[in-house]
Design an enzyme around this catalytic site. Structure first.
Site: not given
Ligand code: GLN
Length: 546
Positions: A20, A22, A195, A389, A473, A520, A522
């Site tokens: 769903k 994608i 159905q 990280c 953190r 991050h 990415e």
């Protein structure tokens, strides 16, 4: 915005995990390629207020928006497909919605009325949907309703969709993504579960406009006829969406089967020409890349079945792919469990087989010593390395232990009373944890980093000031920076106030590519804009290979 906004709800039947997300991203891409302003919204039925507190092996990666909101990994796909940053308003969970309504109730905002799921929860959902549309000034909003038809949890969202359609019959479209199994013993595609799912959706007052049949194989005429007849859907609106090799092919396939034209017609949108060239060119590149490049991801979330794995690090994996394709290489990505380096199930020599090694983000102490061993190995062997990280923090720990000879150096996340806490909790964070405030309280979202000239990082970014997304953190303890630098570690990226160390690296004279980043990268890698740091890593990897 020149006309009334249009809304497309994407809902799923039969089972979860059939694409769903994608589908939603691809519909967005198709409409964007036709020059419409589009926004994508992910609706998650769970009660968590955001995705930050969920175990990644169960839920997959927590994707971090620029704003700092931690959300479902689908949001990452949305950003990558649209090539654009999304806003906090483009994401909602039941938890967010209920919290808002309950807080309003406490503030007497409902003026003494009895506050109920209907209408108040539904109104809040509609308010949020429309706020996102407005903020983006969209022509079309594509909204993915998480979960499957028949779940109790997503009923309020489906009800909101029904109400919106009732209020704006011309402007709302329902796309139903359903699964058509081919049971091996029977050997033919079955439409019955679909159905039944549509019948259930009908019982909520919703008639799907378009059905996308997901299956291993294309759907034949006979089955399209069946779904059309039995479910009361025009046959031209029952489409087949068989499995494909790469998710990035999907918008192209949808375009070939004229899904975008169908959507425009059904919503009364002008049938503009679409401009897909760039995307198509890029997808061609992904198919053409033949020469392999071997990358190892060393992490701890590796014992829960393959398909979950790729979800935990999906943005890292996609970022590697984008840079690899950009350099015309076919990435081969292997997952190595850091614990296997601890119990010697896996020899560190295994790492020599790779052109580059990445240690992605993580939490907690499991598998940490294995990661540190892996870092020592790649540092000494000159294998190109990127620590993200936690990966950066552990690179600092490794350096302190093995180069500075502070043998008990550690992060206080692992050893709170370490005599040499080279990685320590950020001051503000300590207080939050003391108060038990875990959800959404990390250092989250986009922060600037000042990059030192003449460094590997600067060569990669070609900029003095960058912005990347964070989720942590802990940080490099300022008390150790001088000693680490004297030992040869370079802090090539820092927060503009100089307080936080954001990038560390070894000089090229010592190592071909050894870089750690506190953020991050990415999350900002996009198919058409591969991330400079991943590209720099893979350039070093190519060099090593030859
Ligand atoms: N656990 C580390 C921290 O909280 C790293 C987090 C991460 O890798 N995302 O600082």
């Amino acid at each position: 915005m020149t006309r009334r906004p249009k809304y497309i709800f994407v809902m799923g039947g039969v089972m979860s995990g059939i694409g769903k997300g994608i589908t939603t991203a691809s519909i967005g891409k198709l409409l964007q390629a036709r020059g419409f302003k589009v926004n994508l919204v992910k609706i998650d039925p769970y009660l968590n207020v955001d995705a930050g507190t969920m175990n990644p092996t169960e839920h997959g990666e927590a994707f971090v928006l620029k704003s700092g909101l931690e959300c479902d990994q689908d949001m990452g796909n949305y950003e990558r497909f649209l090539g654009r940053d999304l806003l906090s308003d483009d994401y909602m969970t039941s938890g967010m919605v209920y919290r808002e309504v309950i807080e309003k109730e406490r503030q007497l905002a409902y003026r003494g009325n009895c506050v109920e799921a209907i209408p108040h929860i539904v109104d809040e959902i509609l308010h949020r949907i429309q706020r996102s549309t407005k903020l983006h000034q969209s022509d079309v909003s594509v909204l993915e309703v998480g979960g499957t038809i028949g779940d109790y949890q997503n009923i309020m969202f489906i009800e909101a969709a029904r109400i919106l359609k009732l209020r704006h019959p011309e402007d709302v479209l329902f796309v139903f993504v359903s699964y058509l199994p081919i049971p091996p013993k029977i050997g033919e595609m079955k439409t019955k579960p679909t159905q039944n799912a549509i019948r259930l959706l009908n019982s909520y007052g919703i008639q799907p406009d378009i059905v996308l049949g997901r299956s291993e194989q294309p759907m034949d005429e006979k089955r399209r006829d069946k779904i059309a007849e039995f479910c009361n859907i025009r046959k031209d609106s029952v489409l087949s969406a068989p499995d494909v090799e790469s998710i990035y092919d999907i918008p192209i396939n949808f375009n070939r089967m004229k899904l975008d034209r169908l959507i425009c017609r059904r919503l009364g949108l002008p049938d503009r020409r679409s401009n897909f060239n760039q995307w198509e060119k890029w997808v061609d590149l992904t198919h053409q890349a033949k020469e392999p490049l071997k990358i190892a991801l060393v992490g701890k979330y590796f014992n829960s079945g393959d398909f979950v794995l790729s979800d935990v690090y999906i943005s890292v994996i996609e970022a590697i792919k984008f840079s690899a394709y950009h350099l015309k290489r076919r990435p081969i990505i292997d997952w190595l469990s850091s614990q296997d380096f601890e119990n010697k199930k896996q020899s560190l020599k295994k790492l020599n087989e790779y052109d580059a090694v990445i240690i992605p983000g993580g939490f907690g102490s499991r598998g940490v010593e294995g990661k540190i061993k892996a870092i020592k190995h790649v540092r000494q062997q000159g294998i190109p390395f990127l620590g993200i990280c936690y990966g950066m923090q552990l690179a600092v720990v490794e350096f302190a232990r093995n180069v500075l000879k502070l043998s008990a150096a550690d992060s206080t996340e692992i050893t709170p009373k370490s005599p040499d806490p080279v990685i320590d909790i950020i001051l503000e964070q300590k207080e939050k944890l003391r108060q038990g405030r875990y959800g959404g309280t990390m250092r989250l979202g986009a922060y600037p980093t000042q990059i030192g000239r003449g460094t590997i990082a600067h060569q990669a970014y070609r900029a003095d000031l960058i912005e990347e997304r964070h989720r942590h953190r802990f940080e490099v303890n300022p008390d150790y920076i001088e000693r680490l630098e004297a030992g040869g570690l370079v802090f090539s990226g820092q927060s503009p106030d100089g307080r936080l160390m954001e990038i560390c690296e070894l000089p090229r004279s010592v190592h071909p590519f050894f870089v750690g980043v506190q953020f991050h990268p990415e999350f900002q890698a996009r198919p058409l804009e591969p991330h400079p740091l991943f590209t720099a890593l893979l350039r070093a990897a190519i060099k090593k290979r030859h």
